[in-house]
Design an enzyme around this catalytic site. Structure first.
Site, PDB file in Angstrom:
ATOM      1  NE  ARG A   1      -1.927  -5.985   6.947  1.00  0.00           N
ATOM      2  CZ  ARG A   1      -3.237  -6.335   6.442  1.00  0.00           C
ATOM      3  NH1 ARG A   1      -3.686  -7.506   7.417  1.00  0.00           N
ATOM      4  NH2 ARG A   1      -3.541  -6.149   5.446  1.00  0.00           N
TER       5      ARG A   1
ATOM      6  CB  THR B   1      -7.191  -6.885   9.384  1.00  0.00           C
ATOM      7  OG1 THR B   1      -7.647  -7.939   8.846  1.00  0.00           O
ATOM      8  CG2 THR B   1      -7.788  -5.588   9.214  1.00  0.00           C
TER       9      THR B   1
ATOM     10  CE1 TYR C   1      -8.944  -3.977   0.479  1.00  0.00           C
ATOM     11  CE2 TYR C   1      -8.112  -1.793  -0.381  1.00  0.00           C
ATOM     12  CZ  TYR C   1      -8.034  -2.785   0.310  1.00  0.00           C
ATOM     13  OH  TYR C   1      -6.707  -3.031   0.815  1.00  0.00           O
TER      14      TYR C   1
ATOM     15  CE  LYS D   1      -4.020  -2.335   2.385  1.00  0.00           C
ATOM     16  NZ  LYS D   1      -4.596  -2.820   3.418  1.00  0.00           N
TER      17      LYS D   1
ATOM     18  NE  ARG E   1      -5.995 -12.875   4.778  1.00  0.00           N
ATOM     19  CZ  ARG E   1      -6.749 -11.776   4.840  1.00  0.00           C
ATOM     20  NH1 ARG E   1      -6.516 -10.723   4.134  1.00  0.00           N
ATOM     21  NH2 ARG E   1      -7.699 -11.811   5.719  1.00  0.00           N
TER      22      ARG E   1
ATOM     23  CD  GLU F   1      -8.154  -9.438  -4.073  1.00  0.00           C
ATOM     24  OE1 GLU F   1      -6.819  -9.599  -3.788  1.00  0.00           O
ATOM     25  OE2 GLU F   1      -8.983  -9.086  -3.483  1.00  0.00           O
TER      26      GLU F   1
ATOM     27  CG  PHE G   1     -13.393   0.882   7.341  1.00  0.00           C
ATOM     28  CD1 PHE G   1     -12.887   0.337   6.219  1.00  0.00           C
ATOM     29  CD2 PHE G   1     -14.108   0.398   8.323  1.00  0.00           C
ATOM     30  CE1 PHE G   1     -13.061  -0.929   6.112  1.00  0.00           C
ATOM     31  CE2 PHE G   1     -14.242  -1.205   8.072  1.00  0.00           C
ATOM     32  CZ  PHE G   1     -13.742  -1.852   6.764  1.00  0.00           C
TER      33      PHE G   1
ATOM     34  CG  ASN H   1      -3.572  -2.621   7.099  1.00  0.00           C
ATOM     35  OD1 ASN H   1      -3.406  -2.090   5.920  1.00  0.00           O
ATOM     36  ND2 ASN H   1      -4.600  -3.316   7.365  1.00  0.00           N
TER      37      ASN H   1
ATOM     38  CG  HIS I   1      -4.653  -6.463  -0.808  1.00  0.00           C
ATOM     39  ND1 HIS I   1      -5.886  -6.654   0.048  1.00  0.00           N
ATOM     40  CD2 HIS I   1      -4.639  -7.126  -1.923  1.00  0.00           C
ATOM     41  CE1 HIS I   1      -6.615  -7.545  -0.768  1.00  0.00           C
ATOM     42  NE2 HIS I   1      -5.848  -7.852  -1.717  1.00  0.00           N
TER      43      HIS I   1
END
Ligand code: GTP
Ligand code: MG
Length: 148
Positions: free
Chosen positions: A102, A91, A49, A9, A85, A126, A57, A112, A115
């Site tokens: 993270r 998250t 998203y 990100k 993950r 995706e 949010f 964070n 992704h």
């Protein structure tokens, strides 16, 4: 073999974490099958998203993703969606274990760093969205040293 979509990100790019993050996936043994630095516009981020569009949010999340360039990647390997993950961590960085990306590099849920697709089916969607040209087809020559 299984593939996943991983995105560093804008905060991860700004903070100089690109090399560190790529290194963690490489050292694990996963294969890089797509890589680009890209700035996306609001409709594209909203599409990525879209499952979260009802969340309070959502607008802030989209603002965050379009705030600077991101590094979009395809990684391949056995169980790469689930293991990816785990490498990323929970998250909310307040709950991410040390040793995860993270857990090591983030504090706030809205910053964070990275992704990762949450399922094989979302990875497929995706990858199609971010890499319409398709991933790069190549095979690592160390495959037999990673897989039994
Ligand atoms: P991604 O890999 O980015 O999809 O994260 P995730 O799968 O771990 O979580 P999820 O898909 O539920 O949420 C997507 C992103 O929205 C998160 O990574 C956060 O950046 C953001 N987010 C999720 N929940 C919250 C929240 O409660 N507050 C804020 N500010 N951001 C949130
Ligand atoms: Mg998610």
């Amino acid at each position: 073999m299984e593939q996943t979509f991983i995105m560093i990100k804008p905060d991860g790019v700004q903070r100089g974490l690109v090399g560190e993050i790529i290194s963690r996936f490489e050292k694990k043994g996963f294969s890089l099958k797509g890589l680009k630095l890209i700035s996306v516009e609001r409709p594209f981020a909203e599409k990525h998203y879209e499952d979260l569009s009802a969340k309070p949010f959502f607008n802030g999340l989209v603002d965050y993703i379009i705030s600077g360039p991101v590094v979009a990647m395809v990684w391949e390997g056995k169980n790469v969606v689930t293991t990816g993950r785990k490498i990323i961590g929970a998250t909310n960085p307040a709950q991410s274990e040390p040793g995860t990306i993270r857990g090591d590099y983030a504090i706030d849920i809205g910053r964070n760093v990275i992704h990762g697709s949450d399922a094989v089916e979302s990875a497929r969607k995706e990858i199609a969205l971010w890499f319409p040209e398709g991933p790069v087809a190549w095979q690592s020559s160390v495959h037999k040293w990673i897989y039994e």
